[in-house]
Design an enzyme around this catalytic site. Sequence first.
Site, short mmCIF file in Angstrom:
data_model
loop_
_atom_site.label_atom_id
_atom_site.label_comp_id
_atom_site.label_asym_id
_atom_site.label_seq_id
_atom_site.Cartn_x
_atom_site.Cartn_y
_atom_site.Cartn_z
N SER A 140 16.54 -65.16 -48.78
CA SER A 140 17.85 -65.07 -48.12
C SER A 140 17.69 -64.35 -46.80
CB SER A 140 18.86 -64.31 -48.98
OG SER A 140 20.02 -63.99 -48.23
N TYR A 153 20.10 -56.33 -53.96
CA TYR A 153 20.00 -57.79 -53.83
C TYR A 153 19.11 -58.15 -52.65
CZ TYR A 153 21.13 -62.58 -52.65
OH TYR A 153 21.03 -63.92 -52.32
N1 LIG Z 1 24.97 -69.08 -51.81
C1 LIG Z 1 24.51 -68.26 -50.87
O1 LIG Z 1 25.27 -67.80 -49.98
C2 LIG Z 1 23.07 -67.90 -50.85
C3 LIG Z 1 22.25 -68.07 -51.96
N2 LIG Z 1 20.94 -67.68 -51.90
C4 LIG Z 1 20.08 -67.83 -53.07
O2 LIG Z 1 20.08 -69.18 -53.51
C5 LIG Z 1 19.83 -69.22 -54.91
C6 LIG Z 1 20.88 -70.09 -55.59
O3 LIG Z 1 22.11 -69.46 -55.38
P1 LIG Z 1 23.51 -70.25 -55.46
O4 LIG Z 1 23.30 -71.68 -55.74
O5 LIG Z 1 24.30 -69.85 -54.29
O6 LIG Z 1 24.14 -69.53 -56.74
P2 LIG Z 1 25.08 -70.07 -57.90
O7 LIG Z 1 25.65 -68.85 -58.54
O8 LIG Z 1 25.97 -71.14 -57.41
O9 LIG Z 1 24.02 -70.74 -58.90
C7 LIG Z 1 23.08 -69.90 -59.51
C8 LIG Z 1 22.29 -70.73 -60.46
O10 LIG Z 1 21.39 -69.87 -61.15
C9 LIG Z 1 21.61 -69.99 -62.55
N3 LIG Z 1 21.40 -68.68 -63.20
C10 LIG Z 1 22.10 -67.55 -62.99
N4 LIG Z 1 21.64 -66.59 -63.82
C11 LIG Z 1 20.66 -67.16 -64.57
C12 LIG Z 1 19.81 -66.70 -65.60
N5 LIG Z 1 19.90 -65.43 -66.06
N6 LIG Z 1 18.91 -67.55 -66.12
C13 LIG Z 1 18.83 -68.83 -65.67
N7 LIG Z 1 19.59 -69.33 -64.69
C14 LIG Z 1 20.50 -68.49 -64.16
C15 LIG Z 1 23.06 -70.46 -62.70
O11 LIG Z 1 23.23 -71.21 -63.86
P3 LIG Z 1 23.78 -70.64 -65.26
O12 LIG Z 1 24.93 -69.73 -64.98
O13 LIG Z 1 24.14 -71.89 -65.97
O14 LIG Z 1 22.62 -69.92 -65.89
C16 LIG Z 1 23.16 -71.40 -61.50
O15 LIG Z 1 22.64 -72.64 -61.84
C17 LIG Z 1 19.83 -67.77 -55.39
O16 LIG Z 1 18.49 -67.33 -55.55
C18 LIG Z 1 20.50 -67.02 -54.25
O17 LIG Z 1 20.05 -65.67 -54.14
C19 LIG Z 1 20.39 -67.14 -50.78
C20 LIG Z 1 21.16 -66.96 -49.67
C21 LIG Z 1 22.54 -67.34 -49.62
N1 LIG Z 2 23.82 -64.81 -51.89
C1 LIG Z 2 24.35 -64.42 -50.61
C2 LIG Z 2 24.96 -63.09 -50.73
O1 LIG Z 2 25.62 -62.80 -51.73
C3 LIG Z 2 23.29 -64.33 -49.58
O2 LIG Z 2 22.12 -64.18 -49.93
O3 LIG Z 2 23.67 -64.43 -48.40
#
Ligand SMILES: NC(=O)C1=CN([C@@H]2O[C@H](COP(=O)(O)OP(=O)(O)OC[C@H]3O[C@@H](n4cnc5c(N)ncnc54)[C@H](OP(=O)(O)O)[C@@H]3O)[C@@H](O)[C@H]2O)C=CC1
Ligand SMILES: N[C@@H](C=O)C(=O)O
Length: 259
Positions: A140, A153
């Site tokens: 990120s 985080y």
């Molecule tokens: N959205 C954003 O603004 C940003 C996101 N990111 C990164 O991108 C990645 C995806 O994030 P994003 O799609 O936004 O998040 P979401 O919360 O939309 O999705 C997260 C996913 O991870 C799964 N997950 C969460 N906890 C667990 C667990 N304990 N075991 C297995 N699976 C798990 C969830 O599924 P379930 O609940 O079914 O387990 C879901 O499929 C992350 O690593 C995040 O840090 C980075 C920068 C920005």
């Molecule tokens: N997941 C977002 C913050 O919560 C990010 O990484 O920007």
Amino acid sequence: MSTLPTVVITGASTGIGAVYADRFARRGHDLILVARDLARLQALAERLRADYGVAAEPLQADLADPAQLAGLERLLRDDARIGVLVNNAGATLPGGFLEQTPEQTAQLIALNVTAPTRLAAAIAPRLAAAGSGAIVNLASVVGLAPEFGMSVYGATKAFVQYLSQSLQGEIGGKGVYVQAVLPAATRTEIWERSGRDVAQIPGVMEVDALVDAALAGFDRREAVTIPPLHDESLWQAADAARKAMLPHYSQSQPAPRYL
Ligand SMILES: NC(=O)C1=CN([C@@H]2O[C@H](COP(=O)(O)OP(=O)(O)OC[C@H]3O[C@@H](n4cnc5c(N)ncnc54)[C@H](OP(=O)(O)O)[C@@H]3O)[C@@H](O)[C@H]2O)C=CC1
Ligand SMILES: N[C@@H](C=O)C(=O)O
């Protein structure tokens, strides 16, 4: 059965991981979709099978649970069909460092740090021996920005970026492509899950656009892909400045400013 490598995507039930699943299915890859919500995984797998004719296997696992993580490690280590790992599953935390409990931070580190590390460690030897394959790690921009006040985080995301760049040096030469993907704010459930209203955040990228940009970087075999950073020269200058310091660290005496 596809002739392309099977792709394992963690966090595939929604958000960035679900779009990665769609895009790799569209490219003809069989998939293994990992998350906790089996119903969502099954619905996605069914759609992808119907839309693209690929095999799509839901695999329910809580990757913060060592025993369940170990099951996926074994699969990555042993299943020769798997050629791409997308370490996407991740979460953030509400509140600041002073409010977050040790249990919360331990859980976050288990998911955001331990899981992608162990999964990469499980697949990397087999990919290196084969001289091919890819590991995509979702970091990120927050990992570059302690100013954003997302201490633990952001530290987990800095870890993922550092691990990715290190692995590029350690296994890139053996034919394994390692990509660090650095999104900024992207419209997914992660915000609601951490008690924040994404509508209040300026400059949010739509998730399809994010993943399509990340895959453009993937296709170019880019080491660090930052879809929201329009001026690439800024990253190039920052990385060059970081590298310029490297030869200056080997000193027998402290810097004069500390004497
Ligand atoms: N959205 C954003 O603004 C940003 C996101 N990111 C990164 O991108 C990645 C995806 O994030 P994003 O799609 O936004 O998040 P979401 O919360 O939309 O999705 C997260 C996913 O991870 C799964 N997950 C969460 N906890 C667990 C667990 N304990 N075991 C297995 N699976 C798990 C969830 O599924 P379930 O609940 O079914 O387990 C879901 O499929 C992350 O690593 C995040 O840090 C980075 C920068 C920005
Ligand atoms: N997941 C977002 C913050 O919560 C990010 O990484 O920007």
